[in-house]
Write a protein that holds these residues in place. Structure first.
Motif, PDB file in Angstrom:
ATOM      1  N   GLN A   1      -4.527 -14.188   4.457  1.00  0.00           N
ATOM      2  CA  GLN A   1      -3.461 -14.545   3.523  1.00  0.00           C
ATOM      3  C   GLN A   1      -2.923 -13.261   2.894  1.00  0.00           C
ATOM      4  OE1 GLN A   1      -4.304 -16.140  -0.563  1.00  0.00           O
ATOM      5  NE2 GLN A   1      -3.323 -18.001   0.205  1.00  0.00           N
ATOM      6  N   THR A   2      -1.589 -13.206   2.692  1.00  0.00           N
ATOM      7  CA  THR A   2      -0.974 -12.052   2.060  1.00  0.00           C
ATOM      8  C   THR A   2      -0.587 -12.409   0.628  1.00  0.00           C
ATOM      9  OG1 THR A   2       1.261 -12.619   2.781  1.00  0.00           O
ATOM     10  CG2 THR A   2      -0.082 -11.281   4.283  1.00  0.00           C
ATOM     11  N   PRO A   3      -0.368 -11.410  -0.240  1.00  0.00           N
ATOM     12  CA  PRO A   3       0.035 -11.708  -1.622  1.00  0.00           C
ATOM     13  C   PRO A   3       1.296 -12.543  -1.714  1.00  0.00           C
ATOM     14  CG  PRO A   3      -0.655  -9.429  -1.425  1.00  0.00           C
ATOM     15  CD  PRO A   3      -0.615  -9.972  -0.029  1.00  0.00           C
ATOM     16  N   SER A   4       2.244 -12.337  -0.822  1.00  0.00           N
ATOM     17  CA  SER A   4       3.491 -13.126  -0.864  1.00  0.00           C
ATOM     18  C   SER A   4       3.219 -14.596  -0.554  1.00  0.00           C
ATOM     19  CB  SER A   4       4.499 -12.578   0.145  1.00  0.00           C
ATOM     20  OG  SER A   4       3.984 -12.636   1.465  1.00  0.00           O
ATOM     21  N   GLN A   5       2.273 -14.849   0.342  1.00  0.00           N
ATOM     22  CA  GLN A   5       1.907 -16.235   0.665  1.00  0.00           C
ATOM     23  C   GLN A   5       1.163 -16.888  -0.500  1.00  0.00           C
ATOM     24  OE1 GLN A   5      -0.330 -15.368   4.214  1.00  0.00           O
ATOM     25  NE2 GLN A   5       1.384 -15.838   5.566  1.00  0.00           N
ATOM     26  N   ALA A   6       0.369 -16.052  -1.188  1.00  0.00           N
ATOM     27  CA  ALA A   6      -0.420 -16.568  -2.321  1.00  0.00           C
ATOM     28  C   ALA A   6       0.496 -16.915  -3.498  1.00  0.00           C
ATOM     29  CB  ALA A   6      -1.452 -15.548  -2.752  1.00  0.00           C
ATOM     30  N   GLY A   7       1.645 -16.161  -3.604  1.00  0.00           N
ATOM     31  CA  GLY A   7       2.553 -16.404  -4.722  1.00  0.00           C
ATOM     32  C   GLY A   7       3.304 -17.692  -4.569  1.00  0.00           C
TER      33      GLY A   7
END
Length: 365
Positions: free
Chosen positions: A359-365
């Protein structure tokens, strides 16, 4: 650093190959191919010299392998059990095909080094690190590090050694706080564009304990934040590694900055510890892998002739990335690596805590 050459039995060779597989995990992942290609060329040259010396009457010879940034256990295992392959494939993507890079050598202007302003700079960097927003990683989460990297190394094909490089490419690393689960996407070292697991146990069934050369977040969280005690621990645990104790201590701290996620207090303490290592200098203009200019804290490895540079934003003192630059002219096959050659460069683009592997930070946001 010297090593005696000797013949070994098949059983010893198998044992050495297993040691190589285990200790290779301890290197910063983005440098595996760099070290492998460089080491292959050096072993090949050393064995040719050994055969020449053995043919001379009464000839004996001790061989020396320079250390770019590789620990002694890996080097010893490679000397003992790795066979140089004479044929390698070259891919068209400029990154990886059969482990061979096809990009041109990376070069730069060698910046002037000075000790002027070093204490003040490291104080500013340490203060900035202490004030940085540093979320705590919890069980079940992952430390995510996205970077750009490239390297230049010696490549040997059919007894011909040339200089090559991995082109600048993105690498993504996920690591669980306890270090037992992880994933890497890096076209310079992965066969698949999907990447590969770093989860333990490894392919040999080993679950090595975290240490300074291969730390987990949980391991780092337990380290002392007293700069003197921290530096003493680094010297003790890296004894016998590298070309000199001072250079190995500097390299170890640099690897912790770029390939891990030290808690805020430790992050600050690492810079205070680095200030106590002899030979540390300032390079007022250095460039990271994506072209960002900054100021560098650096140290020259006299044996390899390479200067390791940690690059920071001039105003905010945020860590941007690192690079290794050839400063001194070498002899033999290593003479191909001329002064100004960038043997390794990286730039940190994102470092964060995410809730899932891949998971990437953009997906987590």
């Amino acid at each position: 650093m010297n090593a005696n050459t000797s013949r070994q039995s098949p059983a010893e060779g198998a044992e050495s190959a297993q040691l190589f597989a285990r200790t290779a995990r301890d290197l910063p992942t983005g440098r595996h191919q760099f070290h492998k290609e460089r080491l292959m060329a050096q072993i090949h040259e050393a064995r040719q010299e050994e055969r020449t010396a053995a043919a001379a009457p009464g000839g004996t010879r001790r061989l020396r392998l320079p250390r770019p940034a590789i620990t002694l256990p890996v080097l010893a295992a490679a000397l003992a059990g790795v066979v140089v392959v004479g044929v390698a494939r070259t891919g068209g993507d400029g990154v990886r095909d059969g482990g061979v890079a096809t990009g041109p050598a990376l070069t730069t202007t060698v910046g002037v080094a000075t000790t002027k302003g070093l204490p003040q700079l490291l104080d500013q960097i340490s203060l900035a690190a202490a004030e940085d927003d540093h979320p705590v990683a919890k069980p079940g989460q992952y430390i995510y590090i996205e970077s750009k990297s490239a390297d230049t190394f010696l490549k040997t094909v059919d007894d011909k050694t040339t200089l090559a490089s991995h082109q600048l490419h993105t690498r993504q690393l996920w690591d669980s706080p306890d270090g037992t689960k992880g994933w890497l996407i890096d076209p310079a070292v992965n066969d698949s564009p999907e990447g590969e697991t770093l989860s333990l146990p490894d392919e040999l069934g080993n679950t090595p304990k975290a240490h300074l050369g291969a730390p987990s977040y949980d391991y780092l969280a337990k380290l002392t934040t007293d700069p003197d005690e921290l530096l003493a621990k680094i010297y003790k645990e890296t004894e016998g590694q590298g070309n000199t104790p001072d250079q190995q201590a500097f390299t170890t701290i640099g690897d912790l900055l770029s390939e891990s996620y030290p808690p805020a207090e430790l992050y600050s303490a690492l810079f205070k510890a680095a200030a106590k290592i002899p030979g540390v200098v300032v390079v007022n203009d250095a460039v990271d892998a994506v072209g960002r200019h900054g100021v560098a804290v650096a140290r020259l490895d006299e044996a390899s002739g390479q200067r390791e540079e940690w690059i920071f934003d001039t105003k905010t003192h945020v860590f941007l990335g690192e690079r290794s630059v050839q400063v001194k002219r070498l002899s033999g096959t290593d003479a191909l690596i001329k002064p100004g050659t960038v043997t390794y460069t990286s730039a940190i683009l994102n470092r964060a805590i995410v809730d899932g592997i891949k998971q990437t930070p953009s997906q987590a946001g």
